[in-house]
Design a protein around this motif. Sequence first.
Motif, mmCIF file in Angstrom:
data_model
loop_
_atom_site.group_PDB
_atom_site.id
_atom_site.type_symbol
_atom_site.label_atom_id
_atom_site.label_comp_id
_atom_site.label_asym_id
_atom_site.label_seq_id
_atom_site.Cartn_x
_atom_site.Cartn_y
_atom_site.Cartn_z
ATOM 1 N N ALA A 1 0.829 -1.215 0.000
ATOM 2 C CA ALA A 1 0.000 0.000 0.000
ATOM 3 C C ALA A 1 0.857 1.256 0.000
ATOM 4 O O ALA A 1 0.514 2.249 -0.638
ATOM 5 N N PHE A 2 1.975 1.213 0.735
ATOM 6 C CA PHE A 2 2.787 2.422 0.864
ATOM 7 C C PHE A 2 4.091 2.344 0.065
ATOM 8 O O PHE A 2 5.077 3.013 0.384
ATOM 9 N N ASN A 3 4.072 1.527 -0.989
ATOM 10 C CA ASN A 3 5.169 1.497 -1.958
ATOM 11 C C ASN A 3 6.534 1.191 -1.354
ATOM 12 O O ASN A 3 7.544 1.740 -1.817
ATOM 13 N N ARG B 1 6.409 11.002 13.813
ATOM 14 C CA ARG B 1 6.014 12.141 12.978
ATOM 15 C C ARG B 1 7.164 13.125 12.779
ATOM 16 O O ARG B 1 7.042 14.080 12.019
ATOM 17 N N THR C 1 -0.948 -2.962 12.511
ATOM 18 C CA THR C 1 -1.395 -1.566 12.476
ATOM 19 C C THR C 1 -0.219 -0.627 12.722
ATOM 20 O O THR C 1 -0.063 0.391 12.031
ATOM 21 N N GLY D 1 1.769 -0.322 9.644
ATOM 22 C CA GLY D 1 1.074 0.504 8.661
ATOM 23 C C GLY D 1 1.240 1.987 8.968
ATOM 24 O O GLY D 1 1.557 2.791 8.077
ATOM 25 N N ILE D 2 1.057 2.355 10.233
ATOM 26 C CA ILE D 2 1.173 3.759 10.629
ATOM 27 C C ILE D 2 2.603 4.267 10.421
ATOM 28 O O ILE D 2 2.834 5.351 9.891
ATOM 29 N N PHE E 1 3.471 4.590 6.750
ATOM 30 C CA PHE E 1 2.769 5.759 6.212
ATOM 31 C C PHE E 1 3.519 7.039 6.599
ATOM 32 O O PHE E 1 3.752 7.923 5.768
ATOM 33 N N LEU F 1 4.475 9.700 -1.057
ATOM 34 C CA LEU F 1 3.030 9.457 -1.223
ATOM 35 C C LEU F 1 2.327 10.700 -1.760
ATOM 36 O O LEU F 1 2.669 11.801 -1.386
ATOM 37 N N ILE G 1 -5.858 12.685 4.199
ATOM 38 C CA ILE G 1 -6.049 12.576 5.657
ATOM 39 C C ILE G 1 -5.028 13.419 6.419
ATOM 40 O O ILE G 1 -5.271 13.853 7.553
ATOM 41 N N ARG G 2 -3.864 13.700 5.788
ATOM 42 C CA ARG G 2 -2.833 14.497 6.450
ATOM 43 C C ARG G 2 -3.148 15.987 6.409
ATOM 44 O O ARG G 2 -2.451 16.778 7.036
ATOM 45 N N ILE H 1 -6.588 8.005 2.578
ATOM 46 C CA ILE H 1 -5.193 7.746 2.945
ATOM 47 C C ILE H 1 -4.439 7.534 1.636
ATOM 48 O O ILE H 1 -4.724 6.569 0.926
ATOM 49 N N PRO H 2 -3.500 8.420 1.287
ATOM 50 C CA PRO H 2 -2.784 8.254 0.016
ATOM 51 C C PRO H 2 -2.056 6.909 0.008
ATOM 52 O O PRO H 2 -1.437 6.542 1.011
ATOM 53 N N GLN H 3 -2.152 6.192 -1.058
ATOM 54 C CA GLN H 3 -1.508 4.883 -1.123
ATOM 55 C C GLN H 3 -1.281 4.468 -2.567
ATOM 56 O O GLN H 3 -1.747 5.126 -3.488
ATOM 57 N N ILE I 1 -4.567 4.316 11.051
ATOM 58 C CA ILE I 1 -3.839 5.427 10.419
ATOM 59 C C ILE I 1 -4.673 6.706 10.458
ATOM 60 O O ILE I 1 -4.170 7.785 10.803
ATOM 61 N N PHE J 1 -4.970 8.096 13.980
ATOM 62 C CA PHE J 1 -3.676 8.689 14.352
ATOM 63 C C PHE J 1 -3.530 10.063 13.712
ATOM 64 O O PHE J 1 -3.130 11.043 14.375
ATOM 65 N N SER K 1 -3.585 13.511 15.776
ATOM 66 C CA SER K 1 -2.425 14.394 15.614
ATOM 67 C C SER K 1 -2.874 15.795 15.224
ATOM 68 O O SER K 1 -2.411 16.782 15.801
#
Lengths: 273, 273
Positions: free
Chosen positions: A147-149, A212, A257, A260-261, A264, A273, B211-212, B244-246, B261, B264, B268
């Motif tokens: 999903a996140f390349n 972050r 999870t 994933g976070i 991302f 992204l 989402i960001r 969510i960009p993916q 995600i 979170f 944030s």
Amino acid sequence: MAAAPITIESADDPRIAEFRAIRERDLTGRQNRFIAEGTVVLRMLAEAHATRRGFEAEKILLLRNRAEGVAAILARVPDDVPVYVAEADVLDGIVGFHLHRGVLALGRRIPGSENLLDSLAERALVLVGCGISNHDNAGSMFRNAAAFNADAIFLDETSCDPLYRKAMRVSVGSVLSVPYQRSSSALDILIALTERGFDIWTLSPRGKTDIRAIKPSDRMALVVGTEGDGLPEAVLARFKSARIPQSVRLDSLNVATATGIALFAMASAADRL
Amino acid sequence: MAAAPITIESADDPRIAEFRAIRERDLTGRQNRFIAEGTVVLRMLAEAHATRRGFEAEKILLLRNRAEGVAAILARVPDDVPVYVAEADVLDGIVGFHLHRGVLALGRRIPGSENLLDSLAERALVLVGCGISNHDNAGSMFRNAAAFNADAIFLDETSCDPLYRKAMRVSVGSVLSVPYQRSSSALDILIALTERGFDIWTLSPRGKTDIRAIKPSDRMALVVGTEGDGLPEAVLARFKSARIPQSVRLDSLNVATATGIALFAMASAADRL
């Protein structure tokens, strides 16, 4: 173009022996073979086979009434791969439970001759799993990496084989699309990555840097361990650590999870992204 | 202080009938009863009971050699809650499989008299689940909500009951700590939240806002649907949507990971972490 379908009339037919009682046993570890289930995974296997990307279909077994629905996928499979069809009662007798999806394949991984470590791009994000023994978590890590390349996954030798049926299924076939290697210890993997210019970020509830706020770099590796034990001290002590800020009430997120976070956040930081 | 342990010597003993063959059947839906498994969940149930937070333990069943290890937890349980102990062979005979954790409780949810919607704080982040029928996903949503300090979960009536054994287990007991309500349609829930000043953000791979980049507000609701069907058009058309960009290669993340995600990111943005 795939071969003409062959009808299977008995669960004892030796031609489909590999699909027998698939829940109870697992083919993995035997010559890199695995079971692919469902239309999506079959499509990915057919594509990987057709484009010679490290995987081959050996045989396909379908519920008779599903054959037409997957005709376009079968068209991508070479005709020396046998396609078997069976009625629902025979198919359920073979696999040992009610298989409502009705799409199965026996696949094989062909270990690459090139070294994954040395084939990575100048800008790369990789995931390293240490002691990921739970098949669900291993599958989820592949799905998140796709999903996140992420460019590759490295698993230490104490992690489970992602070719396991459940890992493959939970990954929705991403085990067939994200390049991976499973060998040696986490520490050896991380040293090899460091030598190749990777910034190593271990993930832990007690990590020093807020995920972050990590500084992006061209080559980054995210390292995750099991939920219970976390990463070994030898790994935590040697590399930079990151944490996902969260409630003090809870021990930690599920590893899938959390991965994933963190992926991302890192892919965002690196402007991927 | 809990009652003195009572030894169970037969799997047919009527006093522990609710624990019989727990994998095959599920008590939920019967007077809000549920099975709690493992030390962590037992501790949360005992705390919820002791502090009158909507849940009660009705009876406890332990592997004999685990009783000492959970003594501190049992000390929090009122003495009208019977504690049963059994040897491994009897316990396995009761539950119908090898229960290596050896810690079980029968709990009951006591529906609150107050309206959850009207009890929320001025600054609140809530999660809304629509059609979450998979027990794993429901459990993961509670675990993620607990990790990121969400104030409540609202499930529509087509979502599964989070008291189901597997959902409870996957939530690591968070079903006992995050206030929730399961009723009516997603649209009715969202209208009620809107009337109370909530900004509604539906989550979808085709959502309009990254989402960001969502604008924080005092009251925010994240709305998630199933992986296959996603959210109903009537919901997507009416409210703001986030994505969510993916990777374009993949259909979507697992709903549990996507929820983690997004929560979170929202927590944030609202400066809650």
